[in-house]
Write an enzyme that holds these catalytic residues in place. Structure first.
Site, short mmCIF file in Angstrom:
data_model
loop_
_atom_site.label_atom_id
_atom_site.label_comp_id
_atom_site.label_asym_id
_atom_site.label_seq_id
_atom_site.Cartn_x
_atom_site.Cartn_y
_atom_site.Cartn_z
N GLU A 121 -7.59 70.15 49.29
CA GLU A 121 -6.58 69.47 48.25
C GLU A 121 -7.15 67.87 47.97
OE1 GLU A 121 -5.17 70.62 45.96
OE2 GLU A 121 -3.03 70.36 45.74
N THR B 118 -7.33 66.22 38.17
CA THR B 118 -6.24 65.49 38.72
C THR B 118 -6.64 64.19 39.00
OG1 THR B 118 -5.21 67.26 39.58
CG2 THR B 118 -4.60 65.45 40.76
N1 HSE Z 1 1.39 65.45 42.51
C1 HSE Z 1 0.25 65.50 42.24
C2 HSE Z 1 -0.28 64.66 40.87
C3 HSE Z 1 0.19 67.09 41.56
O1 HSE Z 1 0.69 64.73 40.09
O2 HSE Z 1 -1.08 64.18 40.75
C4 HSE Z 1 -1.33 67.32 41.24
O3 HSE Z 1 -1.39 68.88 40.60
#
Ligand code: HSE
Length: 307
Positions: free
Chosen positions: A128, A181
């Site tokens: 991740e 992201t």
């Molecule tokens: N919490 C993370 C974000 C999730 O919002 O950047 C990414 O899928």
């Protein structure tokens, strides 16, 4: 056992009131991953169908997570990972988490299950971190544990599985644009005003309470995001209109799924969830934007073994 085939589901992170800490697991959408024991030690990526992803073990999120697991628990065997990638990277429904969690889950099974599902999150975090530039477990936790999950601490990985109210159904619309992201995190402010923080932790606490008490009205009042959504909304075409259409059609709440561009809604019952899907897609049709709609019950099991 020399080979295992698993279903690695998608997930919705943040759920409006819990940036980087809340998530739930989707049911019908996910990747298929096959992992085979090999006599040569180490991790190799075999075939990847569906998406064009790196096969270099240092660059693929599945192998990076697998390597983290083997560093902690060495094996005299190696493992080959084959992936049917159905969740598009950059879709906001946990593509990298499905791959990272799937790889460590499958190898853990082939090694005789030395770790619990909860313990596997720490290794999947390596994948991740590679994908998003930040180690957050809000997609990984629901994929590995199923249902709704709360990450009390991403640093010490204190993860709590939460109950799922039985009538909740998710609608997720995925406009066919890619939003990485790493980019949608880069636009976020590093500090938030106190009044917004107060609203946000009020909503998060209430949301968790609503899950325990099946209080759908409280859940609906809690699905708010004054911290992240205002910044990310501008990255998603017609976000405000799609969200408003979902609420008008009866959804309890709606917001950005993970870091977008997918938009989720939670509804009480499948009928409303389907009507919400129709209302949401009308907005993208006006733009002639391609999309996919998923209607999903909450997947309480997480990753499933197929063979
Ligand atoms: N919490 C993370 C974000 C999730 O919002 O950047 C990414 O899928």
């Amino acid at each position: 056992m020399d080979q295992i085939e698993i279903f690695c589901p998608g997930s919705v992170a943040n759920i409006s009131c819990g940036f980087d800490v809340l998530g739930f697991c989707l049911d019908p959408i996910g990747d298929i991953m096959r992992v085979t024991k090999t006599v040569t030690p180490g991790i190799t990526i075999g075939t990847i169908t569906g998406q064009d992803l790196p096969k270099d073990p240092q660059k693929n999120v599945a192998s990076v997570a697998a390597i983290a697991l083997l560093n902690a628990h060495p094996s005299k065997y190696g493992f080959r990972i084959d992936i049917e990638k159905k969740i598009k990277p950059g879709s906001g429904i946990g593509s990298s988490a499905a791959s990272a969690a799937g790889a460590v889950f499958a190898i853990n099974e082939l090694m005789g299950r030395p770790y619990s599902r909860n313990e596997l999150v720490q290794f999947a975090m390596a994948g991740e971190a590679l994908a998003s530039g930040a180690a957050h477990a809000d997609n990984l936790a629901p994929v590995l544990l199923g249902g709704f999950t709360l990450v009390r601490s991403n640093a010490s990985l204190d993860i709590i599985k939460l109950p799922s109210p039985p009538e909740l159904v998710a609608t997720v619309i995925h406009p066919k644009i890619e939003l990485k992201t790493i980019h949608s995190r880069a636009i976020l402010k590093k500090t938030i005003p106190l009044d917004k923080a107060v609203q946000q932790w009020g909503n998060l606490g209430a949301f968790v309470s609503a899950l325990y008490t099946n209080d759908y009205a409280l859940l609906s009042r809690s699905l708010k995001d004054k911290v992240i959504e205002p910044y990310r909304a501008m990255l998603i075409p017609k976000f405000k209109e799609v969200k408003a259409a979902a609420i008008k059609a009866g959804a309890l709440g709606s917001g950005i799924s993970g870091s977008g561009p997918s938009i989720y809604a939670l509804s009480r019952g499948i009928k409303i969830a389907e009507e919400v899907g129709v209302a949401m897609k009308t907005q993208f049709e006006e733009l002639e934007l391609e999309y996919e709609v998923h209607i999903s019950k909450i997947n309480n099991e997480g990753i499933k073994i197929l063979h």
